[in-house]
Enzyme design. Sequence first.
Site, PDB file in Angstrom:
ATOM      1  N   ASN A  76       0.634  -1.237   0.075  1.00  0.00           N
ATOM      2  CA  ASN A  76      -0.073   0.017  -0.073  1.00  0.00           C
ATOM      3  C   ASN A  76       0.724   1.480   0.055  1.00  0.00           C
ATOM      4  O   ASN A  76       0.288   2.242  -0.637  1.00  0.00           O
ATOM      5  CB  ASN A  76      -1.168  -0.078   1.049  1.00  0.00           C
ATOM      6  CG  ASN A  76      -0.087  -0.045   2.492  1.00  0.00           C
ATOM      7  OD1 ASN A  76       0.876  -0.612   2.602  1.00  0.00           O
ATOM      8  ND2 ASN A  76      -0.985   0.462   3.548  1.00  0.00           N
ATOM      9  N   GLU A  89       4.991  -4.787  11.962  1.00  0.00           N
ATOM     10  CA  GLU A  89       3.738  -3.784  11.754  1.00  0.00           C
ATOM     11  C   GLU A  89       2.621  -4.161  11.273  1.00  0.00           C
ATOM     12  O   GLU A  89       2.546  -4.562  10.012  1.00  0.00           O
ATOM     13  CB  GLU A  89       4.343  -2.443  11.062  1.00  0.00           C
ATOM     14  CG  GLU A  89       5.709  -1.697  11.777  1.00  0.00           C
ATOM     15  CD  GLU A  89       5.091  -1.118  12.719  1.00  0.00           C
ATOM     16  OE1 GLU A  89       3.907  -0.440  12.946  1.00  0.00           O
ATOM     17  OE2 GLU A  89       6.086  -0.466  13.817  1.00  0.00           O
ATOM     18  N   CYS A 109      -3.287   1.385   6.845  1.00  0.00           N
ATOM     19  CA  CYS A 109      -3.429   0.697   8.274  1.00  0.00           C
ATOM     20  C   CYS A 109      -4.079   1.479   9.207  1.00  0.00           C
ATOM     21  O   CYS A 109      -4.604   0.887  10.263  1.00  0.00           O
ATOM     22  CB  CYS A 109      -2.435  -0.421   8.529  1.00  0.00           C
ATOM     23  SG  CYS A 109      -1.052   0.425   9.285  1.00  0.00           S
TER      24      CYS A 109
END
Length: 477
Positions: A156, A252, A286
Amino acid sequence: MATIAADKQYGLYINGKWEQTEEMMEVINKYNQEVTAHISSAKKEHVDAAVQGAKEALKSPFPPYARYEVLMKAAQLLVDRCEEFAQVLALEVGKPIRESRGEIERAAQTLVISAEEAKRIHGEGVPVEAAQGSENRMAFTIRVPVGVIAAITPFNVPVNLVCHKIGPALAAGNSVVLKPAEVTPICALMLADLFEEAGLPKGRLQVLTGDGAKIGEWLLENKDVNMFTFTGSPLVGEYIRSKAGLRKVALELGNNSATIVHNDANLEQAASLISQKSFNNAGQVCISVQRVYVQEEAFESFIDLLKKKTEKLVIGDPSDESTDIGPMIRLREAERVESWVNEAVEEGAVIALGGKRNGALYEPTILTNVNDDMKVCREEVFGPVVSVATYKEIDEVIAKVNDSDYGLQAGLFTNDLQFAMKAAREIEVGGLIVNDASAYRVDHMPYGGVKNSGNGKEGPKYAIEEMTEERIIVLNL
Ligand SMILES: NC(=O)C1=CN([C@@H]2O[C@H](COP(=O)(O)OP(=O)(O)OC[C@H]3O[C@@H](n4cnc5c(N)ncnc54)[C@H](O)[C@@H]3O)[C@@H](O)[C@H]2O)C=CC1
Ligand SMILES: O=C(O)[C@H](O)CS(=O)(=O)O
């Protein structure tokens, strides 16, 4: 001008050389679904050669000032090539061009911050002489590189999130074997070129493309990898942790980010920021706002404002300057989002705006009348869908925000200092953003989650702590 074209074939970057494999994989333009380029597909022997080369490179000195210079030069080259990188991002991610430029500017900053941190790595004095029998001793700590770091990154934000791995890792004196997401690998390969031009010593950065699961497995099997730094889905993150053994792992992972709008908040500001930060990169961020909790009295006004602002967003071709929302990364991801929204509607949710799909484009969608057990609230949507619910009391909304497997960041709009500080203490997240939405990040701040959102922190200063070992030196005088 974008440098990629259908006939462009990319090699693996191993020990400073480009090596094309027989087996190649296609990279797709996410808007028109045409083949844009081909990348090489690494086999086990390539993975082992890259790790071996990375280990060898550690034997040649690469002092802090040299690291600083290379990272600063790389940052400047990235600024110089901002447009070229942004055009590639628009193609391989489907990220709108204005947002793509923003990512490149941030990535250059991440490298600058890493460069600066390269000069600040230090230990501390330890008063061992205070222990009985150690009167003649002195001690201090130094921080040493962990060695070879495998960096595995998602689709992303494929430039800035790569820079968040390689910037601090190189600044701390490590070597990096980078495995970018298979659907967005081109920018990572372009970064390898750029680092070479910036003077990075051969072997300090290796880039392997191909099948993520296979390369991941071969990296995990290779005991010369000292640390894994991973950004991606919780499923893969958990797998890496389970296979990494006693080696360091920084993760993460995902989130279903909540943002609270209290009735004393500036609703205009809240609606404006939430409308941007729910739909940036088609919600594939996110910390994207996914769950909004509005205090009952403010609900009607807030929803009206949010709809008005969201209606203005332009959906379409990412290379068009006016586009705000491009396609999702894959058709099947847009279909998944569509099915989750349909399921929520069957369970009683109301579509206040959007809800339609055209190929991989999914409209910015606002749902109301939701409950916390619907998939659109409970799981990570990772798409352009925001669910808005109400609450009465402060304790109730804090409990709702915490009723999640995730805990990366949350947002809170209020002018009530007591509430803000109670939330700071009680909301279970890595970061609470007051008077902004959950999706606030600047690149020098500590960034990372709790619960299923992972562990370890990014932000060069904090990542360097993870990417170095503390060693104590004791002098018997
Ligand atoms: N906390 C954070 O900073 C961020 C978290 N994410 C999370 O990432 C996810 C979306 O990104 P994706 O690229 O779809 O995630 P993903 O987990 O499918 O892939 C991430 C990377 O892992 C690789 N990979 C896949 N299987 C592997 C395996 N078995 N072993 C080792 N590596 C493997 C992929 O090739 C890719 O490079 C979402 O859950 C999102 O929340 C995304 C961006 C930032
Ligand atoms: O988590 C993400 O998707 C990114 O870290 C957010 S940002 O760095 O692009 O702001």
